[in-house]
Motif scaffolding. Structure first.
Motif, PDB file in Angstrom:
ATOM      1  N   THR A 122       0.819  -1.221   0.000  1.00 53.33           N
ATOM      2  CA  THR A 122       0.000   0.000   0.000  1.00 53.33           C
ATOM      3  C   THR A 122       0.856   1.275   0.000  1.00 53.33           C
ATOM      4  O   THR A 122       0.418   2.306  -0.514  1.00 53.33           O
ATOM      5  CB  THR A 122      -0.936   0.043   1.237  1.00 53.33           C
ATOM      6  OG1 THR A 122      -0.220  -0.426   2.364  1.00 53.33           O
ATOM      7  CG2 THR A 122      -2.177  -0.787   1.027  1.00 53.33           C
ATOM      8  N   CYS A 142      -1.286  -4.743   2.479  1.00 52.66           N
ATOM      9  CA  CYS A 142      -0.986  -3.826   3.572  1.00 52.66           C
ATOM     10  C   CYS A 142      -0.025  -4.483   4.574  1.00 52.66           C
ATOM     11  O   CYS A 142      -0.369  -5.489   5.186  1.00 52.66           O
ATOM     12  CB  CYS A 142      -2.303  -3.464   4.252  1.00 52.66           C
ATOM     13  SG  CYS A 142      -2.022  -2.589   5.773  1.00 52.66           S
ATOM     14  N   PRO A 146      -4.677  -3.694  10.435  1.00 50.48           N
ATOM     15  CA  PRO A 146      -5.918  -3.100   9.927  1.00 50.48           C
ATOM     16  C   PRO A 146      -6.296  -1.822  10.674  1.00 50.48           C
ATOM     17  O   PRO A 146      -6.862  -0.903  10.075  1.00 50.48           O
ATOM     18  CB  PRO A 146      -6.977  -4.188  10.169  1.00 50.48           C
ATOM     19  CG  PRO A 146      -6.235  -5.429  10.445  1.00 50.48           C
ATOM     20  CD  PRO A 146      -4.872  -5.075  10.910  1.00 50.48           C
ATOM     21  N   LEU A 149      -4.347   0.924   9.161  1.00 51.80           N
ATOM     22  CA  LEU A 149      -4.826   1.216   7.812  1.00 51.80           C
ATOM     23  C   LEU A 149      -6.165   1.960   7.855  1.00 51.80           C
ATOM     24  O   LEU A 149      -6.391   2.891   7.077  1.00 51.80           O
ATOM     25  CB  LEU A 149      -4.964  -0.083   7.010  1.00 51.80           C
ATOM     26  CG  LEU A 149      -5.217   0.124   5.530  1.00 51.80           C
ATOM     27  CD1 LEU A 149      -4.029   0.815   4.861  1.00 51.80           C
ATOM     28  CD2 LEU A 149      -5.506  -1.199   4.822  1.00 51.80           C
ATOM     29  N   CYS A 221      -3.971  -8.374   3.721  1.00 53.90           N
ATOM     30  CA  CYS A 221      -3.392  -7.808   4.930  1.00 53.90           C
ATOM     31  C   CYS A 221      -2.869  -8.917   5.836  1.00 53.90           C
ATOM     32  O   CYS A 221      -3.509  -9.973   5.963  1.00 53.90           O
ATOM     33  CB  CYS A 221      -4.498  -6.979   5.565  1.00 53.90           C
ATOM     34  SG  CYS A 221      -4.355  -6.731   7.273  1.00 53.90           S
ATOM     35  N   ASN A 222      -1.701  -8.671   6.437  1.00 54.17           N
ATOM     36  CA  ASN A 222      -1.079  -9.664   7.317  1.00 54.17           C
ATOM     37  C   ASN A 222      -1.688  -9.552   8.709  1.00 54.17           C
ATOM     38  O   ASN A 222      -1.085  -9.018   9.632  1.00 54.17           O
ATOM     39  CB  ASN A 222       0.438  -9.427   7.359  1.00 54.17           C
ATOM     40  CG  ASN A 222       1.149 -10.463   8.222  1.00 54.17           C
ATOM     41  OD1 ASN A 222       0.586 -11.501   8.561  1.00 54.17           O
ATOM     42  ND2 ASN A 222       2.399 -10.175   8.584  1.00 54.17           N
ATOM     43  N   SER A 223      -2.925 -10.032   8.822  1.00 53.77           N
ATOM     44  CA  SER A 223      -3.565 -10.058  10.132  1.00 53.77           C
ATOM     45  C   SER A 223      -4.602 -11.173  10.116  1.00 53.77           C
ATOM     46  O   SER A 223      -4.711 -11.908   9.133  1.00 53.77           O
ATOM     47  CB  SER A 223      -4.222  -8.702  10.423  1.00 53.77           C
ATOM     48  OG  SER A 223      -4.713  -8.695  11.755  1.00 53.77           O
ATOM     49  N   CYS A 232     -11.178  -4.408  10.714  1.00 53.28           N
ATOM     50  CA  CYS A 232     -11.407  -5.026   9.402  1.00 53.28           C
ATOM     51  C   CYS A 232     -12.772  -4.601   8.858  1.00 53.28           C
ATOM     52  O   CYS A 232     -12.910  -4.339   7.656  1.00 53.28           O
ATOM     53  CB  CYS A 232     -11.342  -6.547   9.498  1.00 53.28           C
ATOM     54  SG  CYS A 232      -9.691  -7.161   9.849  1.00 53.28           S
ATOM     55  N   ILE A 238     -11.042  -5.426   2.558  1.00 49.35           N
ATOM     56  CA  ILE A 238      -9.857  -6.030   3.196  1.00 49.35           C
ATOM     57  C   ILE A 238      -9.996  -7.552   3.258  1.00 49.35           C
ATOM     58  O   ILE A 238     -11.098  -8.089   3.431  1.00 49.35           O
ATOM     59  CB  ILE A 238      -9.607  -5.436   4.600  1.00 49.35           C
ATOM     60  CG1 ILE A 238      -8.153  -5.671   5.014  1.00 49.35           C
ATOM     61  CG2 ILE A 238     -10.566  -6.000   5.640  1.00 49.35           C
ATOM     62  CD1 ILE A 238      -7.668  -4.795   6.136  1.00 49.35           C
ATOM     63  N   PRO A 240      -7.918 -10.284   5.301  1.00 54.22           N
ATOM     64  CA  PRO A 240      -6.813 -10.697   6.188  1.00 54.22           C
ATOM     65  C   PRO A 240      -6.393 -12.133   5.891  1.00 54.22           C
ATOM     66  O   PRO A 240      -7.248 -13.019   5.828  1.00 54.22           O
ATOM     67  CB  PRO A 240      -7.415 -10.590   7.598  1.00 54.22           C
ATOM     68  CG  PRO A 240      -8.737  -9.923   7.453  1.00 54.22           C
ATOM     69  CD  PRO A 240      -9.179 -10.110   6.042  1.00 54.22           C
TER      70      PRO A 240
END
Ligand code: UDP
Length: 459
Positions: A122, A142, A146, A149, A221-223, A232, A238, A240
């Protein structure tokens, strides 16, 4: 459908921002999609590419599975990339043009290998724009949490409402939702209290992320959804897919800029279970020589075994000097390395806790592996990540600096002792580890999101 051309093997180009904390999660992700038969070309700046290649492990798995390509960042070989103003200006000025040329070159050279999708960090929103202009599907990734973001996407509204102009314009907290820790003036994701120029640049980088909101239908996204569902839910597209752990894909390459010192694993093998304090501040944080000495004396004072990552540029950019006699005194129970295989270290049964700067990747490493945190944030989103760790998830403790921002050896000792004897925190860390584990196995939320994405790539 993502793949632009039917019948061809999808070919994805991945482009991170040129920094370790951005390359690592995208490299892990690159492996994960390549495990599913997708061709990946990973594009770094020439400068980062050279570092990566120099640090490649002997088995050199990366080169055989992922295509490593590079483009100039506009600075000469000897120019100072630690000057953030100069480097961000240069990146924005020259990299979009070079990226376009690279894509044209690949697409003109082989019809079957055409790039079908660009996945861009991002913070390199310009790469999404390049892809869009070339008619190629673009996907945003990302590398932060979150919650961060969601705040970044809210910047235009915050500016309009007179809350923010890079700094917080009043003392009012920004509350995005009930379950998202509030943002205060010293918890802004682009904050750098020790250097306002860096803060301004981080704010500009945050602005770079905003196009990702509309330019891409997919925002990876790394979550884990369950870890931060409120944040989220604020971001419609998004997806994850975390925690991205190298141990979840074949091979272990994570795109390190420095060679990993694996001798620490043999050293950990010799330590009692649950005894070791692991100390690591990621790739960018620096301490003053004074604060460095105090940290050394603090971990010495605890008297437990410790594994400490001390990068060659850790103290104000130069090689650290240890307090007098420190190295001799801790020789029996301390191990210092310049870069560790962090995931393997955290997963080692000897490790008791993680003294961390709370970078988002380290946060996901510790959550995914179930290790309690002692938080020492340095800049940017790390302060807010600390709020998640300590206040929302309750898997760690923070260190309290004195009125000059200095953290004393006694505070370090006190908090380490509190942390390692806190069964509640340990139980919470185990619970989140289980939640993270379930999310990436069949039927879990991250698993499903990842499968949905990969299937779309293949269509
Ligand atoms: N890391 C590592 N070895 C080390 C220190 C860090 O492999 O000795 C990795 C860590 O696993 C993480 C990344 O480097 O993936 C650092 O990213 P993070 O977001 O935590 O911090 P940053 O470097 O961006 O400040």
């Amino acid at each position: 459908m993502l793949a632009a051309t039917m019948g061809r093997r999808p070919h994805v180009l991945i482009i991170p921002f040129p920094a370790q904390g951005h390359v690592t999660p995208l490299m892990k992700f690159a492996y994960q999609i390549s495990d599913h038969g997708i061709k990946v070309t990973f594009v770094n700046s020439d400068f980062i590419h050279e570092k990566l290649v120099a640090a490649l492990p002997d088995e050199d798995e990366a080169r055989s599975r992922i295509g490593l390509a590079s483009i100039p960042d506009g600075l000469g070989p000897g120019e100072d990339r630690k000057d953030p103003l100069k480097s961000t200006d240069s990146i924005l000025r020259v990299m979009p043009g070079h990226l376009k040329e690279l894509i044209e070159k690949v697409n003109n050279s082989n019809d079957d290998e055409k790039i079908t999708c660009v996945i861009a960090d991002t913070t390199v929103g310009w790469a999404l724009e390049v892809a869009e202009k070339m008619g190629i599907e673009s996907v945003a990734f990302c590398p932060c949490g979150p919650g961060t973001l969601a705040l970044v996407f809210d910047i235009p509204r915050l500016i309009e409402a007179g809350h923010v102009n890079g700094s917080l314009l009043n003392e009012e907290l920004i509350c995005l939702a009930k379950d998202i820790p509030a943002f205060s003036s010293n918890r802004l994701p682009w904050g750098c209290p020790s250097d306002l120029t860096v803060q301004e640049i981080l704010f500009r980088l945050a602005l770079q992320c905003i196009p990702a909101k509309n330019l891409s239908n997919w925002l990876l996204c790394n979550s884990v959804y369950e870890l931060d569902s409120s944040a989220c839910d604020l971001i419609p597209n998004i997806l994850p897919i975390g925690p991205l752990l190298a141990s979840n894909h074949l091979g272990h390459y994570t795109g390190n800029f420095w060679p990993e010192d694996s001798t620490c694993i043999g050293w950990l093998d010799k330590q009692p279970a649950g005894s070791v304090i692991y100390v690591a501040f990621g790739s960018l944080a620096i301490l003053s020589q004074n604060q460095f000495n105090e940290l050394a004396l603090g971990i010495e004072l605890v008297g437990r075994p410790f594994l400490w990552v001390v990068r060659s540029d850790f103290t104000n950019g130069s090689a650290a000097e240890y307090p007098d006699g420190f190295i001799e005194r801790v020789a029996e129970h301390g191990k210092i390395v310049s870069w560790a295989p962090q995931e393997k270290v955290l997963a080692h049964p000897s490790v008791a806790c993680f003294l961390s700067h709370c970078g988002w990747n380290s946060t996901m490493d510790g959550i995914g592996i179930g290790v309690p945190f002692l938080c020492w944030p340095y800049f940017a989103d790390q302060f807010h990540n600390q709020s998640y760790i300590c206040d929302k998830w309750k898997v760690g403790l923070g260190l309290n600096p004195d009125e000059n921002g200095f953290i004393s050896r006694h505070e370090i000792k006190k908090k380490i002792e509190m942390l390692v004897s806190d069964d509640g925190i340990k139980a919470n860390a185990e619970k989140l580890k289980e939640m993270a584990r379930k999310s990436v196995i069949e039927g879990g939320s991250s698993y499903k999101n990842f499968q949905t994405f990969v299937e779309a790539l293949k269509q």
